[in-house]
Design a protein around this motif. Structure first.
Motif, PDB file in Angstrom:
ATOM      1  N   GLU A 183      48.594  36.014  43.968  1.00  0.00           N
ATOM      2  CA  GLU A 183      48.619  37.464  43.759  1.00  0.00           C
ATOM      3  C   GLU A 183      49.638  37.849  42.694  1.00  0.00           C
ATOM      4  O   GLU A 183      49.375  38.718  41.846  1.00  0.00           O
ATOM      5  CB  GLU A 183      48.932  38.154  45.082  1.00  0.00           C
ATOM      6  CG  GLU A 183      47.844  37.982  46.131  1.00  0.00           C
ATOM      7  CD  GLU A 183      48.215  38.558  47.477  1.00  0.00           C
ATOM      8  OE1 GLU A 183      47.310  38.770  48.306  1.00  0.00           O
ATOM      9  OE2 GLU A 183      49.412  38.809  47.716  1.00  0.00           O
ATOM     10  N   GLY A 184      50.817  37.218  42.720  1.00  0.00           N
ATOM     11  CA  GLY A 184      51.831  37.529  41.733  1.00  0.00           C
ATOM     12  C   GLY A 184      51.423  37.119  40.331  1.00  0.00           C
ATOM     13  O   GLY A 184      51.650  37.859  39.361  1.00  0.00           O
ATOM     14  N   SER A 210      43.803  42.770  39.168  1.00  0.00           N
ATOM     15  CA  SER A 210      43.923  43.148  40.567  1.00  0.00           C
ATOM     16  C   SER A 210      43.853  41.906  41.451  1.00  0.00           C
ATOM     17  O   SER A 210      43.063  40.999  41.209  1.00  0.00           O
ATOM     18  CB  SER A 210      42.806  44.114  40.951  1.00  0.00           C
ATOM     19  OG  SER A 210      42.793  44.324  42.356  1.00  0.00           O
ATOM     20  N   ALA A 211      44.687  41.891  42.495  1.00  0.00           N
ATOM     21  CA  ALA A 211      44.656  40.795  43.456  1.00  0.00           C
ATOM     22  C   ALA A 211      43.809  41.144  44.675  1.00  0.00           C
ATOM     23  O   ALA A 211      43.731  40.358  45.615  1.00  0.00           O
ATOM     24  CB  ALA A 211      46.075  40.453  43.891  1.00  0.00           C
ATOM     25  N   THR A 224      40.141  32.206  47.626  1.00  0.00           N
ATOM     26  CA  THR A 224      39.304  33.157  46.893  1.00  0.00           C
ATOM     27  C   THR A 224      40.180  33.869  45.875  1.00  0.00           C
ATOM     28  O   THR A 224      41.182  34.490  46.238  1.00  0.00           O
ATOM     29  CB  THR A 224      38.668  34.193  47.845  1.00  0.00           C
ATOM     30  OG1 THR A 224      37.863  33.505  48.809  1.00  0.00           O
ATOM     31  CG2 THR A 224      37.794  35.159  47.073  1.00  0.00           C
ATOM     32  N   VAL A 225      39.799  33.753  44.610  1.00  0.00           N
ATOM     33  CA  VAL A 225      40.569  34.353  43.506  1.00  0.00           C
ATOM     34  C   VAL A 225      39.719  35.417  42.839  1.00  0.00           C
ATOM     35  O   VAL A 225      38.665  35.098  42.281  1.00  0.00           O
ATOM     36  CB  VAL A 225      40.990  33.286  42.479  1.00  0.00           C
ATOM     37  CG1 VAL A 225      41.884  33.932  41.401  1.00  0.00           C
ATOM     38  CG2 VAL A 225      41.726  32.139  43.157  1.00  0.00           C
ATOM     39  N   PRO A 226      40.124  36.691  42.868  1.00  0.00           N
ATOM     40  CA  PRO A 226      39.344  37.737  42.188  1.00  0.00           C
ATOM     41  C   PRO A 226      39.215  37.455  40.697  1.00  0.00           C
ATOM     42  O   PRO A 226      40.032  36.736  40.137  1.00  0.00           O
ATOM     43  CB  PRO A 226      40.183  38.999  42.450  1.00  0.00           C
ATOM     44  CG  PRO A 226      41.062  38.652  43.615  1.00  0.00           C
ATOM     45  CD  PRO A 226      41.335  37.190  43.495  1.00  0.00           C
ATOM     46  N   PRO A 227      38.162  38.046  40.071  1.00  0.00           N
ATOM     47  CA  PRO A 227      37.192  38.981  40.635  1.00  0.00           C
ATOM     48  C   PRO A 227      36.168  38.286  41.527  1.00  0.00           C
ATOM     49  O   PRO A 227      35.741  37.180  41.255  1.00  0.00           O
ATOM     50  CB  PRO A 227      36.513  39.575  39.402  1.00  0.00           C
ATOM     51  CG  PRO A 227      36.621  38.495  38.372  1.00  0.00           C
ATOM     52  CD  PRO A 227      37.937  37.845  38.617  1.00  0.00           C
ATOM     53  N   VAL A 228      35.831  38.980  42.604  1.00  0.00           N
ATOM     54  CA  VAL A 228      34.896  38.445  43.573  1.00  0.00           C
ATOM     55  C   VAL A 228      33.509  39.025  43.295  1.00  0.00           C
ATOM     56  O   VAL A 228      33.362  40.231  43.177  1.00  0.00           O
ATOM     57  CB  VAL A 228      35.326  38.815  45.015  1.00  0.00           C
ATOM     58  CG1 VAL A 228      34.333  38.268  46.026  1.00  0.00           C
ATOM     59  CG2 VAL A 228      36.722  38.284  45.284  1.00  0.00           C
TER      60      VAL A 228
END
Length: 234
Positions: free
Chosen positions: A197-198, A206-207, A224-228
């Motif tokens: 997230e950081g 966005s996280a 899971t790493v955005p973008p989703v």
């Protein structure tokens, strides 16, 4: 007179070390898993990491001990009962000061905080921002930000593998702190999620939607790493 001829000289010095017998593919995978870790692992942690049965792993470990490729020692006592054995590969001392410190901090947080997961996540966010800054992070489209984060995880030793057709699903096939994660997943795994997230934040992404499922399948955790895909926010 002392004979210094070729025949005598050939017997001087130490003898050649005994070459260990070839390992089966299954036993080699257990040894490789131990070599990949910066700290000794318990049998229980290996079971969760590999998905293999405890008796099967114990047989492989006993075989590796017999040929001198693995060493074991008792874990520090932490209550009733005999402490578990901890295993590590020989020849590449894997119990680092960093791993020991991380395990001690995880224990301290889990015992002293009312919300150890949130404390761990916040620490991970700060760490992820620092690491991304050190790599010259700059604003990037969400997909590029995700690629940079996956590269960061690879450099940190997580050996990430993105699922075909589902780039947001990243399988972490290695954990630099597997034993600590096994003992205190609420702290260690939260730190790792916060790291993602950081790092995303430093890239201006966005996280939202970030998730980490520890020990999701034999041999990996699911990140899971955005973008989703399908997320309306992207």
């Amino acid at each position: 007179m002392e004979n210094n001829g070729p025949e005598t000289s050939s017997r001087l010095g130490p003898r050649a070390g005994r070459r260990p017998p070839p390992l089966s593919p299954a036993r080699q995978r257990v040894l490789d898993r131990l070599r990949d870790q910066p700290e000794p692992l318990s049998l229980a942690a290996l079971v969760r990491a590999t998905g293999q049965h405890e008796n099967t792993l114990r047989e492989h470990l006993d075989g590796l001990l017999r040929v001198g490729l693995v060493r074991r020692e008792r874990a520090p006592s932490s209550g009733r009962g005999r402490p578990a054995w901890l295993y590590e590969a020989v020849g590449d001392r894997s119990a680092s000061e960093y791993a020991g410190l991380a395990a001690a901090l995880a224990l301290a947080v889990s015992e002293s905080s009312a919300d150890p997961a949130e404390v761990g996540r916040r620490a991970g966010v700060a760490w992820g921002r620092q690491l991304a800054q050190g790599r010259g992070a700059a604003a990037a489209p969400p997909e590029d930000a995700r690629a940079r984060v996956v590269e960061l995880l690879d450099d940190l030793g997580f050996a990430p593998e993105q699922e075909a057709g589902r780039p947001a699903d990243v399988h972490l096939t290695r954990c630099p702190l597997l034993e600590a994660a096994h003992r205190h997943p609420e702290v260690v795994c939260a730190v790792h999620l916060g790291l993602v997230e950081g790092a995303l934040a430093e890239h201006g992404a966005s996280a939202e939607g970030s998730r980490l499922e520890p020990f999701a399948r034999p041999g990996s955790c699911l990140l899971t790493v955005p973008p989703v895909p399908g997320d309306a926010s992207h």
